[in-house]
Design an enzyme around this catalytic site. Sequence first.
Site, PDB file in Angstrom:
ATOM      1  N   GLU A  34      39.516  33.808  56.804  1.00 46.87           N
ATOM      2  CA  GLU A  34      39.952  33.526  55.429  1.00 46.87           C
ATOM      3  C   GLU A  34      41.048  34.473  54.942  1.00 46.87           C
ATOM      4  O   GLU A  34      41.565  34.308  53.839  1.00 46.87           O
ATOM      5  CB  GLU A  34      38.743  33.615  54.473  1.00 46.87           C
ATOM      6  CG  GLU A  34      38.108  34.988  54.462  1.00 46.87           C
ATOM      7  CD  GLU A  34      36.963  35.135  53.474  1.00 46.87           C
ATOM      8  OE1 GLU A  34      36.986  34.475  52.426  1.00 46.87           O
ATOM      9  OE2 GLU A  34      36.056  35.937  53.750  1.00 46.87           O
ATOM     10  N   THR A  79      39.857  51.102  61.879  1.00 46.76           N
ATOM     11  CA  THR A  79      40.626  50.313  62.847  1.00 46.76           C
ATOM     12  C   THR A  79      41.572  51.231  63.616  1.00 46.76           C
ATOM     13  O   THR A  79      42.260  52.060  63.023  1.00 46.76           O
ATOM     14  CB  THR A  79      41.426  49.211  62.124  1.00 46.76           C
ATOM     15  OG1 THR A  79      40.535  48.498  61.276  1.00 46.76           O
ATOM     16  CG2 THR A  79      42.066  48.254  63.126  1.00 46.76           C
ATOM     17  N   THR A  80      41.600  51.058  64.929  1.00 44.16           N
ATOM     18  CA  THR A  80      42.425  51.941  65.775  1.00 44.16           C
ATOM     19  C   THR A  80      43.635  51.180  66.314  1.00 44.16           C
ATOM     20  O   THR A  80      43.721  49.953  66.201  1.00 44.16           O
ATOM     21  CB  THR A  80      41.599  52.479  66.955  1.00 44.16           C
ATOM     22  OG1 THR A  80      41.120  51.374  67.735  1.00 44.16           O
ATOM     23  CG2 THR A  80      40.431  53.310  66.485  1.00 44.16           C
ATOM     24  N   ALA A 104      39.811  57.428  63.622  1.00 48.71           N
ATOM     25  CA  ALA A 104      39.647  56.626  64.846  1.00 48.71           C
ATOM     26  C   ALA A 104      38.223  56.728  65.372  1.00 48.71           C
ATOM     27  O   ALA A 104      37.855  55.980  66.282  1.00 48.71           O
ATOM     28  CB  ALA A 104      40.628  57.104  65.915  1.00 48.71           C
ATOM     29  N   ASN A 105      37.444  57.649  64.817  1.00 45.97           N
ATOM     30  CA  ASN A 105      36.070  57.803  65.303  1.00 45.97           C
ATOM     31  C   ASN A 105      35.199  58.386  64.195  1.00 45.97           C
ATOM     32  O   ASN A 105      35.474  59.481  63.717  1.00 45.97           O
ATOM     33  CB  ASN A 105      36.062  58.719  66.538  1.00 45.97           C
ATOM     34  CG  ASN A 105      34.784  58.551  67.325  1.00 45.97           C
ATOM     35  OD1 ASN A 105      33.699  58.629  66.757  1.00 45.97           O
ATOM     36  ND2 ASN A 105      34.911  58.300  68.608  1.00 45.97           N
ATOM     37  N   HIS A 138      35.335  52.268  77.643  1.00 46.85           N
ATOM     38  CA  HIS A 138      34.879  51.418  76.539  1.00 46.85           C
ATOM     39  C   HIS A 138      34.669  49.995  77.045  1.00 46.85           C
ATOM     40  O   HIS A 138      35.160  49.625  78.111  1.00 46.85           O
ATOM     41  CB  HIS A 138      35.911  51.383  75.396  1.00 46.85           C
ATOM     42  CG  HIS A 138      35.918  52.623  74.559  1.00 46.85           C
ATOM     43  ND1 HIS A 138      36.667  53.727  74.889  1.00 46.85           N
ATOM     44  CD2 HIS A 138      35.261  52.930  73.392  1.00 46.85           C
ATOM     45  CE1 HIS A 138      36.478  54.672  73.970  1.00 46.85           C
ATOM     46  NE2 HIS A 138      35.635  54.218  73.053  1.00 46.85           N
ATOM     47  N   HIS A 139      34.004  49.199  76.223  1.00 52.79           N
ATOM     48  CA  HIS A 139      33.764  47.779  76.527  1.00 52.79           C
ATOM     49  C   HIS A 139      35.079  47.024  76.727  1.00 52.79           C
ATOM     50  O   HIS A 139      36.140  47.454  76.253  1.00 52.79           O
ATOM     51  CB  HIS A 139      32.951  47.131  75.402  1.00 52.79           C
ATOM     52  CG  HIS A 139      33.596  47.260  74.064  1.00 52.79           C
ATOM     53  ND1 HIS A 139      34.494  46.350  73.573  1.00 52.79           N
ATOM     54  CD2 HIS A 139      33.497  48.226  73.111  1.00 52.79           C
ATOM     55  CE1 HIS A 139      34.913  46.731  72.384  1.00 52.79           C
ATOM     56  NE2 HIS A 139      34.327  47.879  72.077  1.00 52.79           N
ATOM     57  N   LYS A 142      37.817  46.183  73.876  1.00 51.09           N
ATOM     58  CA  LYS A 142      38.612  47.184  73.152  1.00 51.09           C
ATOM     59  C   LYS A 142      40.083  47.032  73.518  1.00 51.09           C
ATOM     60  O   LYS A 142      40.449  47.013  74.693  1.00 51.09           O
ATOM     61  CB  LYS A 142      38.130  48.606  73.463  1.00 51.09           C
ATOM     62  CG  LYS A 142      38.868  49.649  72.647  1.00 51.09           C
ATOM     63  CD  LYS A 142      38.179  50.994  72.688  1.00 51.09           C
ATOM     64  CE  LYS A 142      38.965  52.059  71.952  1.00 51.09           C
ATOM     65  NZ  LYS A 142      39.090  51.830  70.510  1.00 51.09           N
ATOM     66  N   THR A 149      40.350  58.385  70.142  1.00 54.24           N
ATOM     67  CA  THR A 149      39.610  59.641  70.339  1.00 54.24           C
ATOM     68  C   THR A 149      40.140  60.395  71.557  1.00 54.24           C
ATOM     69  O   THR A 149      40.260  61.628  71.530  1.00 54.24           O
ATOM     70  CB  THR A 149      38.109  59.329  70.503  1.00 54.24           C
ATOM     71  OG1 THR A 149      37.690  58.596  69.354  1.00 54.24           O
ATOM     72  CG2 THR A 149      37.286  60.591  70.634  1.00 54.24           C
TER      73      THR A 149
END
Length: 232
Positions: A34, A79-80, A104-105, A138-139, A142, A149
Amino acid sequence: MRIALVGNGRMGQAIQALAASRDDELVTVISGEENRSGEMLTADRLDAAEVVLEFTHPTVAPMNLLRLAQLGMPVVSGTTGWSERLPEVEAAFTAGTGALLHSANFSVGVHLFLRAAAVVAAGFKGRPEYEEFILEAHHKHKLDAPSGTALRLQAAVRHADRDRDFPVSSIRAGAIAGMHRLSYDSAGESISLNHTARGREPFAAGALAAADWLRGRRGVHRFEAMLFGEEG
Ligand code: NAD
Protein backbone atom coordinates in the site's frame (compact mmCIF):
# COMPACT_ATOMS: atom_id res chain seq x y z
CA MET A 1 3.81 2.99 24.09
CA ARG A 2 1.75 3.72 20.96
CA ILE A 3 3.73 2.61 17.92
CA ALA A 4 3.31 2.63 14.15
CA LEU A 5 5.15 0.10 12.06
CA VAL A 6 6.36 0.74 8.50
CA GLY A 7 7.24 -2.63 6.96
CA ASN A 8 5.52 -5.90 7.72
CA GLY A 9 8.23 -8.41 6.83
CA ARG A 10 10.31 -10.65 9.09
CA MET A 11 11.46 -7.81 11.38
CA GLY A 12 8.05 -6.11 11.33
CA GLN A 13 6.45 -9.34 12.50
CA ALA A 14 9.08 -9.92 15.20
CA ILE A 15 8.42 -6.39 16.52
CA GLN A 16 4.64 -6.95 16.45
CA ALA A 17 4.97 -10.19 18.43
CA LEU A 18 7.18 -8.57 21.06
CA ALA A 19 5.08 -5.39 21.25
CA ALA A 20 1.96 -7.49 21.91
CA SER A 21 3.70 -9.33 24.75
CA ARG A 22 4.73 -5.95 26.30
CA ASP A 23 1.25 -4.42 26.00
CA ASP A 24 2.48 -1.76 23.59
CA GLU A 25 -0.32 -0.47 21.38
CA LEU A 26 0.17 -1.01 17.67
CA VAL A 27 -1.61 1.97 16.11
CA THR A 28 -1.02 1.00 12.48
CA VAL A 29 1.04 -1.30 10.27
CA ILE A 30 1.96 0.09 6.85
CA SER A 31 2.85 -2.61 4.35
CA GLY A 32 4.87 -2.40 1.16
CA GLU A 33 1.88 -3.14 -1.07
CA GLU A 34 0.00 0.00 0.00
CA ASN A 35 2.99 2.31 0.35
CA ARG A 36 5.10 1.89 -2.80
CA SER A 37 5.72 5.64 -3.15
CA GLY A 38 5.43 6.54 0.53
CA GLU A 39 1.80 7.69 0.00
CA MET A 40 0.54 6.08 3.25
CA LEU A 41 2.94 8.07 5.42
CA THR A 42 0.45 10.79 6.29
CA ALA A 43 -0.46 12.66 9.46
CA ASP A 44 -3.92 11.03 9.34
CA ARG A 45 -2.44 7.57 9.40
CA LEU A 46 0.32 8.25 11.93
CA ASP A 47 -0.92 10.97 14.29
CA ALA A 48 -2.05 8.55 16.99
CA ALA A 49 1.43 7.00 17.22
CA GLU A 50 4.09 8.31 19.61
CA VAL A 51 6.89 6.74 17.59
CA VAL A 52 7.34 5.04 14.20
CA LEU A 53 9.48 1.94 13.58
CA GLU A 54 10.76 1.51 10.01
CA PHE A 55 12.11 -1.88 8.81
CA THR A 56 11.69 -2.08 5.05
CA HIS A 57 14.04 -2.23 2.08
CA PRO A 58 17.17 -0.21 1.17
CA THR A 59 15.56 1.11 -2.02
CA VAL A 60 12.62 2.72 -0.14
CA ALA A 61 13.99 3.53 3.33
CA PRO A 62 15.35 7.02 2.41
CA MET A 63 12.01 7.94 0.78
CA ASN A 64 10.04 6.72 3.81
CA LEU A 65 12.32 8.51 6.25
CA LEU A 66 12.30 11.82 4.34
CA ARG A 67 8.48 11.76 4.46
CA LEU A 68 8.50 10.92 8.16
CA ALA A 69 10.95 13.79 8.76
CA GLN A 70 8.47 16.14 7.04
CA LEU A 71 5.74 14.91 9.39
CA GLY A 72 7.95 15.67 12.43
CA MET A 73 7.69 12.11 13.78
CA PRO A 74 10.16 10.35 16.08
CA VAL A 75 11.42 7.39 14.02
CA VAL A 76 13.49 4.30 14.79
CA SER A 77 14.86 2.78 11.58
CA GLY A 78 16.75 -0.49 11.24
CA THR A 79 16.76 -0.86 7.46
CA THR A 80 20.28 -1.55 6.21
CA GLY A 81 22.09 -1.14 2.89
CA TRP A 82 21.49 2.58 2.17
CA SER A 83 24.18 4.26 4.29
CA GLU A 84 25.28 6.55 1.41
CA ARG A 85 22.00 8.48 1.85
CA LEU A 86 22.07 8.61 5.65
CA PRO A 87 23.59 12.15 5.79
CA GLU A 88 20.74 13.55 3.63
CA VAL A 89 18.11 11.83 5.78
CA GLU A 90 19.78 12.95 9.02
CA ALA A 91 19.88 16.54 7.73
CA ALA A 92 16.11 16.41 7.09
CA PHE A 93 15.47 15.30 10.69
CA THR A 94 17.87 17.89 12.08
CA ALA A 95 16.07 20.63 10.13
CA GLY A 96 12.61 19.55 11.30
CA THR A 97 10.88 18.80 14.58
CA GLY A 98 11.10 14.99 14.39
CA ALA A 99 13.73 12.59 15.72
CA LEU A 100 15.71 9.79 14.09
CA LEU A 101 17.54 6.87 15.62
CA HIS A 102 18.96 4.62 12.90
CA SER A 103 21.06 1.56 13.62
CA ALA A 104 22.15 -1.34 11.41
CA ASN A 105 21.90 -3.56 14.47
CA PHE A 106 19.62 -3.25 17.48
CA SER A 107 21.12 -6.12 19.47
CA VAL A 108 22.68 -5.00 22.76
CA GLY A 109 25.06 -7.98 22.55
CA VAL A 110 26.38 -6.85 19.16
CA HIS A 111 27.21 -3.39 20.47
CA LEU A 112 29.08 -4.86 23.47
CA PHE A 113 30.80 -7.19 20.97
CA LEU A 114 31.87 -4.15 18.87
CA ARG A 115 33.35 -2.50 21.96
CA ALA A 116 35.18 -5.71 22.89
CA ALA A 117 36.45 -5.97 19.28
CA ALA A 118 37.95 -2.47 19.48
CA VAL A 119 39.83 -3.43 22.67
CA VAL A 120 41.08 -6.70 21.11
CA ALA A 121 42.14 -4.90 17.90
CA ALA A 122 44.09 -2.34 19.91
CA GLY A 123 45.87 -5.21 21.68
CA PHE A 124 46.99 -6.71 18.35
CA LYS A 125 48.29 -3.40 17.01
CA GLY A 126 51.91 -3.71 15.90
CA ARG A 127 51.84 -7.54 15.87
CA PRO A 128 51.89 -8.44 12.15
CA GLU A 129 52.36 -12.15 12.89
CA TYR A 130 48.64 -12.21 13.73
CA GLU A 131 46.42 -11.69 10.67
CA GLU A 132 42.83 -10.64 11.22
CA PHE A 133 39.70 -11.45 9.26
CA ILE A 134 35.96 -10.91 9.62
CA LEU A 135 33.40 -13.56 8.76
CA GLU A 136 29.66 -12.91 8.79
CA ALA A 137 26.72 -15.16 7.89
CA HIS A 138 23.04 -14.36 7.38
CA HIS A 139 19.93 -15.97 5.88
CA LYS A 140 19.63 -16.15 2.11
CA HIS A 141 17.11 -13.28 1.89
CA LYS A 142 19.45 -10.64 3.31
CA LEU A 143 20.20 -8.19 0.49
CA ASP A 144 23.29 -6.32 1.60
CA ALA A 145 26.75 -7.86 1.98
CA PRO A 146 28.89 -7.29 3.94
CA SER A 147 26.30 -6.61 6.63
CA GLY A 148 26.10 -3.16 8.20
CA THR A 149 27.42 -4.72 11.40
CA ALA A 150 30.41 -6.28 9.59
CA LEU A 151 31.22 -2.82 8.19
CA ARG A 152 31.06 -1.38 11.71
CA LEU A 153 33.32 -4.16 12.94
CA GLN A 154 35.76 -3.49 10.09
CA ALA A 155 35.75 0.23 10.95
CA ALA A 156 36.37 -0.52 14.65
CA VAL A 157 39.36 -2.74 13.81
CA ARG A 158 40.76 -0.21 11.29
CA HIS A 159 40.33 2.58 13.82
CA ALA A 160 42.43 0.62 16.32
CA ASP A 161 45.13 -0.24 13.75
CA ARG A 162 44.98 1.90 10.59
CA ASP A 163 47.88 0.23 8.81
CA ARG A 164 46.08 -3.00 8.19
CA ASP A 165 43.91 -4.23 5.36
CA PHE A 166 42.20 -7.60 5.86
CA PRO A 167 39.53 -9.91 4.40
CA VAL A 168 35.83 -9.50 5.18
CA SER A 169 33.74 -12.46 3.99
CA SER A 170 29.97 -12.87 3.82
CA ILE A 171 27.86 -16.01 3.60
CA ARG A 172 24.17 -15.85 2.61
CA ALA A 173 22.46 -19.20 3.16
CA GLY A 174 19.50 -20.88 4.86
CA ALA A 175 17.79 -19.17 7.79
CA ILE A 176 20.81 -17.91 9.77
CA ALA A 177 19.59 -15.03 11.98
CA GLY A 178 23.05 -13.42 12.10
CA MET A 179 26.63 -14.42 12.94
CA HIS A 180 29.69 -12.14 13.13
CA ARG A 181 33.22 -13.23 13.90
CA LEU A 182 36.49 -11.36 14.28
CA SER A 183 39.51 -13.67 14.24
CA TYR A 184 43.25 -13.18 14.61
CA ASP A 185 45.31 -16.04 13.26
CA SER A 186 49.04 -16.75 13.57
CA ALA A 187 51.19 -19.81 12.88
CA GLY A 188 50.73 -21.03 16.42
CA GLU A 189 47.26 -19.92 17.55
CA SER A 190 43.88 -18.55 16.65
CA ILE A 191 41.74 -16.11 18.64
CA SER A 192 38.09 -15.43 17.78
CA LEU A 193 35.41 -13.12 19.07
CA ASN A 194 32.00 -14.34 18.04
CA HIS A 195 28.41 -13.09 18.15
CA THR A 196 25.49 -15.30 17.15
CA ALA A 197 21.86 -14.22 17.10
CA ARG A 198 19.47 -17.15 17.61
CA GLY A 199 16.48 -15.24 16.29
CA ARG A 200 15.13 -11.75 15.57
CA GLU A 201 13.91 -11.17 19.12
CA PRO A 202 17.10 -9.34 20.27
CA PHE A 203 16.77 -6.90 17.34
CA ALA A 204 13.07 -6.36 18.03
CA ALA A 205 13.76 -5.83 21.75
CA GLY A 206 16.49 -3.27 21.01
CA ALA A 207 14.33 -1.43 18.49
CA LEU A 208 11.43 -1.17 20.96
CA ALA A 209 13.81 -0.01 23.72
CA ALA A 210 15.16 2.63 21.30
CA ALA A 211 11.59 3.71 20.45
CA ASP A 212 10.78 4.12 24.13
CA TRP A 213 13.97 6.18 24.65
CA LEU A 214 13.36 8.35 21.57
CA ARG A 215 9.86 9.49 22.63
CA GLY A 216 10.01 13.16 23.54
CA ARG A 217 13.45 13.68 21.94
CA ARG A 218 14.27 15.71 18.83
CA GLY A 219 17.06 15.50 16.26
CA VAL A 220 19.41 12.68 15.34
CA HIS A 221 20.46 10.09 17.92
CA ARG A 222 22.61 6.99 18.00
CA PHE A 223 21.72 3.62 19.54
CA GLU A 224 25.11 3.67 21.31
CA ALA A 225 24.08 6.92 23.01
CA MET A 226 21.05 5.16 24.42
CA LEU A 227 23.03 2.09 25.49
CA PHE A 228 26.16 3.70 26.87
CA GLY A 229 25.21 7.30 27.65
CA GLU A 230 25.17 10.43 25.52
CA GLU A 231 28.92 10.35 24.91
CA GLY A 232 28.47 7.05 22.98
P1 NAD B 1 11.75 -8.47 4.78
O1 NAD B 1 12.12 -8.58 3.34
O2 NAD B 1 11.25 -9.69 5.48
O3 NAD B 1 10.67 -7.33 4.99
C1 NAD B 1 10.73 -6.07 4.38
C2 NAD B 1 9.31 -5.58 4.25
O4 NAD B 1 9.32 -4.22 3.83
C3 NAD B 1 8.48 -6.37 3.22
O5 NAD B 1 7.36 -6.93 3.87
C4 NAD B 1 8.09 -5.33 2.19
O6 NAD B 1 6.78 -5.52 1.68
C5 NAD B 1 8.15 -4.05 3.03
N1 NAD B 1 8.26 -2.84 2.23
C6 NAD B 1 8.91 -2.64 1.06
N2 NAD B 1 8.70 -1.37 0.62
C7 NAD B 1 7.93 -0.75 1.56
C8 NAD B 1 7.37 0.53 1.67
N3 NAD B 1 7.56 1.48 0.74
N4 NAD B 1 6.61 0.81 2.76
C9 NAD B 1 6.38 -0.11 3.71
N5 NAD B 1 6.88 -1.37 3.65
C10 NAD B 1 7.65 -1.68 2.58
O7 NAD B 1 13.05 -7.90 5.53
P2 NAD B 1 13.35 -7.94 7.09
O8 NAD B 1 14.10 -9.20 7.42
O9 NAD B 1 12.12 -7.59 7.86
O10 NAD B 1 14.43 -6.77 7.21
C11 NAD B 1 14.07 -5.44 6.90
C12 NAD B 1 15.29 -4.56 6.98
O11 NAD B 1 15.80 -4.55 8.32
C13 NAD B 1 16.47 -5.05 6.11
O12 NAD B 1 17.15 -3.94 5.58
C14 NAD B 1 17.35 -5.81 7.10
O13 NAD B 1 18.71 -5.87 6.70
C15 NAD B 1 17.16 -4.95 8.32
N6 NAD B 1 17.42 -5.59 9.61
C16 NAD B 1 17.89 -4.77 10.57
C17 NAD B 1 18.11 -5.26 11.84
C18 NAD B 1 18.61 -4.31 12.90
O14 NAD B 1 18.81 -4.73 14.04
N7 NAD B 1 18.80 -3.03 12.56
C19 NAD B 1 17.85 -6.60 12.14
C20 NAD B 1 17.34 -7.41 11.13
C21 NAD B 1 17.12 -6.88 9.86
